[in-house]
Scaffold this motif. Structure first.
Motif, short mmCIF file in Angstrom:
data_model
loop_
_atom_site.label_atom_id
_atom_site.label_comp_id
_atom_site.label_asym_id
_atom_site.label_seq_id
_atom_site.Cartn_x
_atom_site.Cartn_y
_atom_site.Cartn_z
N ILE A 70 0.85 -1.20 0.00
CA ILE A 70 0.00 0.00 0.00
C ILE A 70 0.89 1.25 0.00
O ILE A 70 0.62 2.20 -0.74
CB ILE A 70 -0.96 -0.02 1.21
CG1 ILE A 70 -2.01 -1.11 1.00
CG2 ILE A 70 -1.62 1.34 1.42
CD1 ILE A 70 -2.81 -1.47 2.24
N ILE A 71 1.93 1.24 0.81
CA ILE A 71 2.84 2.39 0.84
C ILE A 71 3.48 2.57 -0.54
O ILE A 71 3.53 3.69 -1.06
CB ILE A 71 3.91 2.21 1.93
CG1 ILE A 71 3.26 2.24 3.32
CG2 ILE A 71 5.00 3.28 1.81
CD1 ILE A 71 4.16 1.77 4.46
N ARG A 72 3.96 1.48 -1.13
CA ARG A 72 4.60 1.54 -2.46
C ARG A 72 3.68 2.22 -3.49
O ARG A 72 4.12 3.04 -4.28
CB ARG A 72 4.93 0.13 -2.96
CG ARG A 72 6.21 -0.42 -2.50
CD ARG A 72 6.49 -1.80 -3.16
NE ARG A 72 7.77 -2.29 -2.73
CZ ARG A 72 7.96 -3.02 -1.63
NH1 ARG A 72 6.94 -3.36 -0.86
NH2 ARG A 72 9.17 -3.42 -1.29
N LYS A 73 2.41 1.84 -3.47
CA LYS A 73 1.44 2.39 -4.43
C LYS A 73 1.23 3.89 -4.28
O LYS A 73 0.79 4.55 -5.21
CB LYS A 73 0.09 1.69 -4.28
CG LYS A 73 0.06 0.28 -4.78
CD LYS A 73 -1.32 -0.30 -4.57
CE LYS A 73 -1.34 -1.78 -4.89
NZ LYS A 73 -2.65 -2.38 -4.60
N LEU A 93 3.44 2.33 10.52
CA LEU A 93 2.59 2.57 11.68
C LEU A 93 1.36 3.38 11.30
O LEU A 93 0.23 3.03 11.64
CB LEU A 93 3.40 3.28 12.77
CG LEU A 93 2.66 3.73 14.02
CD1 LEU A 93 2.02 2.55 14.74
CD2 LEU A 93 3.61 4.48 14.95
N GLY A 94 1.57 4.46 10.55
CA GLY A 94 0.45 5.31 10.14
C GLY A 94 -0.52 4.60 9.21
O GLY A 94 -1.74 4.69 9.37
N ALA A 95 0.01 3.87 8.23
CA ALA A 95 -0.85 3.13 7.30
C ALA A 95 -1.65 2.08 8.05
O ALA A 95 -2.86 1.89 7.79
CB ALA A 95 -0.02 2.49 6.19
N TYR A 96 -0.99 1.40 8.98
CA TYR A 96 -1.71 0.41 9.80
C TYR A 96 -2.89 1.08 10.50
O TYR A 96 -4.02 0.59 10.46
CB TYR A 96 -0.77 -0.22 10.84
CG TYR A 96 -1.53 -0.85 11.98
CD1 TYR A 96 -2.13 -2.10 11.81
CD2 TYR A 96 -1.74 -0.17 13.18
CE1 TYR A 96 -2.90 -2.66 12.83
CE2 TYR A 96 -2.49 -0.73 14.18
CZ TYR A 96 -3.07 -1.97 14.01
OH TYR A 96 -3.83 -2.52 15.00
N VAL A 108 -5.76 12.48 13.63
CA VAL A 108 -4.92 12.09 14.77
C VAL A 108 -3.74 11.26 14.27
O VAL A 108 -2.59 11.50 14.65
CB VAL A 108 -5.75 11.30 15.82
CG1 VAL A 108 -4.83 10.69 16.88
CG2 VAL A 108 -6.78 12.21 16.46
N THR A 109 -4.02 10.30 13.40
CA THR A 109 -2.95 9.47 12.84
C THR A 109 -1.94 10.32 12.09
O THR A 109 -0.72 10.15 12.26
CB THR A 109 -3.53 8.39 11.89
OG1 THR A 109 -4.39 7.54 12.66
CG2 THR A 109 -2.44 7.57 11.24
N GLY A 131 2.41 13.66 3.37
CA GLY A 131 1.94 13.54 1.99
C GLY A 131 1.55 12.12 1.63
O GLY A 131 0.49 11.88 1.02
N VAL A 132 2.37 11.16 2.00
CA VAL A 132 2.09 9.76 1.66
C VAL A 132 0.88 9.25 2.44
O VAL A 132 -0.03 8.64 1.86
CB VAL A 132 3.32 8.86 1.92
CG1 VAL A 132 2.99 7.39 1.66
CG2 VAL A 132 4.50 9.30 1.05
N LEU A 133 0.82 9.52 3.74
CA LEU A 133 -0.31 9.02 4.54
C LEU A 133 -1.61 9.70 4.13
O LEU A 133 -2.67 9.07 4.18
CB LEU A 133 -0.04 9.22 6.03
CG LEU A 133 1.02 8.29 6.63
CD1 LEU A 133 1.21 8.60 8.11
CD2 LEU A 133 0.69 6.82 6.42
N ASP A 134 -1.55 10.95 3.73
CA ASP A 134 -2.76 11.63 3.26
C ASP A 134 -3.31 10.93 2.02
O ASP A 134 -4.52 10.71 1.91
CB ASP A 134 -2.47 13.10 2.97
CG ASP A 134 -3.72 13.86 2.60
OD1 ASP A 134 -4.67 13.88 3.42
OD2 ASP A 134 -3.76 14.44 1.49
N LYS A 135 -2.44 10.54 1.10
CA LYS A 135 -2.88 9.80 -0.09
C LYS A 135 -3.47 8.45 0.30
O LYS A 135 -4.50 8.03 -0.25
CB LYS A 135 -1.70 9.57 -1.05
CG LYS A 135 -1.20 10.80 -1.75
CD LYS A 135 0.00 10.45 -2.61
CE LYS A 135 0.74 11.67 -3.07
NZ LYS A 135 1.97 11.31 -3.80
N ILE A 136 -2.82 7.76 1.22
CA ILE A 136 -3.33 6.46 1.68
C ILE A 136 -4.70 6.64 2.32
O ILE A 136 -5.62 5.86 2.06
CB ILE A 136 -2.33 5.80 2.65
CG1 ILE A 136 -1.06 5.37 1.89
CG2 ILE A 136 -2.97 4.59 3.36
CD1 ILE A 136 0.08 4.90 2.77
#
Length: 148
Positions: A70-73, A93-96, A108-109, A131-136
């Protein structure tokens, strides 16, 4: 010293981060679990928070390949292999939390992940992680979670 609920949650995330960071280097579940237990013994936390810490750690490692994919994508102009270990593990951790923890608001995450990335990495790491976690979050979070 007993921490308040927000400090306990922050400490929980930092302990999980450091334990999965450790696993990233040695890929030894037993020593990483021992490390997690040792870290938990240093802090006064409610049993519920200790159980949650173990749950995060176990579930992240159990689903590590899926989380990494998921992170790679969601990386733009970057490869997963080039990520600093700090950023990689904050992203895990954030994606989880975005995908597997329905009761934690996305904001919060994001805030917690940015703070951990800055504390253990760099200012730019915080921006990158955001930026990455916002997209996820936009693509992978449940509809219910997006409205918390």
């Amino acid at each position: 010293m007993k921490a308040g609920p927000n400090n306990s949650r922050r400490k929980m995330r930092e302990i999980v981060f450091s334990a999965i960071y450790q696993f990233d280097f040695n890929e030894d579940m037993e020593s990483s679990s021992d490390y997690l237990e040792q870290e938990l013994s240093f802090f006064s936390m409610e049993m519920e928070m200790k159980l949650r810490t173990r749950k995060y750690f176990d579930t992240i490692l159990k689903n590590r390949n899926e989380i990494d994919e998921i992170i790679r994508k969601h990386l733009t102009n970057w490869t997963f292999e080039r990520l600093a270990s700090t950023d990689k593990n904050v992203l895990r951790l954030g994606a989880y939390e975005i995908i597997y923890e329905p009761d934690i608001p996305i904001e919060v995450t994001l805030n917690e992940s940015i703070d951990i990335a800055k504390k253990y990495g760099s200012e730019q790491g915080g921006k990158f992680v955001n930026g990455v976690l916002d997209k996820i979050a936009r693509e992978c979070a449940s509809t219910e979670k997006k409205h918390l």
